[in-house]
Scaffold this active site. Structure first.
Site, PDB file in Angstrom:
ATOM      1  N   ASN A 173      31.066  37.936  25.883  1.00 31.99           N
ATOM      2  CA  ASN A 173      31.147  37.512  27.282  1.00 31.99           C
ATOM      3  C   ASN A 173      30.051  36.546  27.700  1.00 31.99           C
ATOM      4  OD1 ASN A 173      33.447  39.053  27.880  1.00 31.99           O
ATOM      5  ND2 ASN A 173      32.229  40.884  28.276  1.00 31.99           N
ATOM      6  N   HIS A 207      39.297  39.506  30.000  1.00 30.16           N
ATOM      7  CA  HIS A 207      38.255  40.343  29.399  1.00 30.16           C
ATOM      8  C   HIS A 207      38.038  41.618  30.203  1.00 30.16           C
ATOM      9  CE1 HIS A 207      36.081  37.337  26.540  1.00 30.16           C
ATOM     10  NE2 HIS A 207      37.395  37.164  26.536  1.00 30.16           N
ATOM     11  N   ARG A 261      39.741  33.693  31.884  1.00 25.63           N
ATOM     12  CA  ARG A 261      39.360  34.555  30.762  1.00 25.63           C
ATOM     13  C   ARG A 261      38.593  35.783  31.248  1.00 25.63           C
ATOM     14  NH1 ARG A 261      35.314  33.821  26.450  1.00 25.63           N
ATOM     15  NH2 ARG A 261      34.628  31.962  27.554  1.00 25.63           N
ATOM     16  N   HIS A 282      44.933  28.972  26.299  1.00 26.15           N
ATOM     17  CA  HIS A 282      44.026  28.099  25.550  1.00 26.15           C
ATOM     18  C   HIS A 282      44.315  26.622  25.810  1.00 26.15           C
ATOM     19  CE1 HIS A 282      43.158  31.458  22.352  1.00 26.15           C
ATOM     20  NE2 HIS A 282      42.651  31.711  23.542  1.00 26.15           N
ATOM     21  N   ASP A 300      42.226  22.175  23.785  1.00 29.14           N
ATOM     22  CA  ASP A 300      43.450  21.381  23.876  1.00 29.14           C
ATOM     23  C   ASP A 300      43.040  19.955  24.236  1.00 29.14           C
ATOM     24  OD1 ASP A 300      45.945  20.320  24.268  1.00 29.14           O
ATOM     25  OD2 ASP A 300      46.575  21.738  25.802  1.00 29.14           O
TER      26      ASP A 300
END
Length: 348
Positions: free
Chosen positions: A96, A67, A63, A211, A266
């Site tokens: 963040n 970002h 991520r 994800h 998940d």
């Protein structure tokens, strides 16, 4: 988001994309083949040392690259610390604050600097680490994965060729994180924000597959399970979320004001990079509104359906292609930017 704000955001990001097109063409696989021939092996080995002990670091490191690319392009601005001359920086902005793993990037940079001082940018290291953590948790075989990957044998996890040649930016501004797609985004906002940096509907649904690993704070989706339309009794839930799944989420997020509890995005597979995420989305059990949004567009919905029984290798290929595409966003090359000595600080 107000329409004028959305227009300004789209215009700004589109300008960034146009200005960076020529630079992106300067990226290539093997950019450091002569100047740092063992680069990828060093990065992979150093990263695996951390992921082997703490596999949950994979998601925030992946991520982190995402970002970074959405703010000023893929030029390492996410890594810069807040200083007197640079306050506050991106990493200290609310979107963040949940990122972790900066120490991994520091360790990778130190190992690379020892072998090839002053040659490799932090922006390139971030792109390489993002690829490597996905490969490592995708294989779910940390101890053996080094042999598998670097003998060029078939792997169980995604592994794509990372284009390199980026240089590091010198500016990091917390306020610019408003350009990050929020978890509350609907499909219209997602298409606008992704489209402004050259990514299409397929890229949205493919990159959302990230994800499948990692966790989320309850605060990122608590409105969906407690007070979606503002009723005083806090019982109203998002109709796009499976009502039978709500009690399970509430058992973990016990208050609409819970700011500390984290939940697996998940469940049962949050440490392994696979395509199970799409099964959750199809059942209306994706925890973010941006997950649910994938079912509101014909193209993204069709891709979700294809992933239910489709070959996982296709998803891995698509994910790699979208990551390469994203990695070309707003890059600095040639004489632009710099090669930082330390990823947290500009050179001067």
């Amino acid at each position: 988001m107000a329409s004028n704000t959305l227009f300004t955001l789209s215009t700004t990001l589109s300008l960034l994309l146009v200005l960076s097109t020529a630079d992106a063409q300067d990226l290539k696989v093997g950019f450091y083949a002569k100047s740092c021939p063992n680069l990828e092996a060093i990065v992979f080995k150093t990263t695996a040392r951390f992921i082997g002990v703490a596999p949950t670091l994979a998601a925030p490191l992946l991520r982190m690259h995402f970002h970074d690319c959405f703010i000023r392009g893929c030029e390492g601005s996410i890594l810069l610390n807040t200083t007197n001359k640079n306050a506050p920086a991106e990493k200290d902005a609310p979107p963040n604050l949940s990122l972790r793993g900066y120490h991994v990037i520091d360790a990778v940079k130190a190992a690379v600097e020892k072998a090839c001082p002053g040659v490799v940018s932090c922006a390139d290291l971030l792109a390489l680490v993002a690829r490597d953590v996905v490969t490592q948790v995708g294989n779910n075989l940390i101890k053996g994965v080094l042999i598998v990957v670097f003998n060029h044998l078939q792997t169980k996890g995604p592994h794509w060729q990372v284009e390199t040649g980026r240089r590091d930016g010198k500016v990091s501004i917390a306020l610019e994180t408003r350009n990050l797609p929020p978890p509350s985004a609907n499909i219209t906002l997602l298409k606008s924000m992704f489209g402004a940096v050259g990514l299409n509907a397929k890229d949205i649904v493919v990159l959302s597959g990230a994800h499948t690993i990692g966790n989320s704070h309850c605060s990122s989706f608590s409105n969906r399970i407690y007070n979606y339309s503002g009723r005083a009794d806090f019982t109203d839930t998002d109709p796009k979320l499976d009502s039978e799944y709500v009690p399970r989420l509430r058992s973990k997020c016990r208050s609409p004001n819970d700011l500390t509890t984290i939940v697996e995005m998940d469940p049962g597979s949050f440490r392994t990079f696979d395509s199970d995420y799409y099964k959750l989305v199809s059942k209306r059990r994706g925890i973010f509104e941006s997950d649910a949004a994938l079912l509101s567009d014909p193209e993204t919905k069709a891709y979700v359906a294809r992933r239910i029984n489709g070959p996982i290798e296709e998803f891995f290929r698509d994910f790699g292609e979208s990551m390469v595409k994203m990695g070309r966003t707003g890059v600095l090359t040639g004489k632009n930017g710099e090669i930082r000595k330390q990823c947290r600080f500009i050179n001067s």
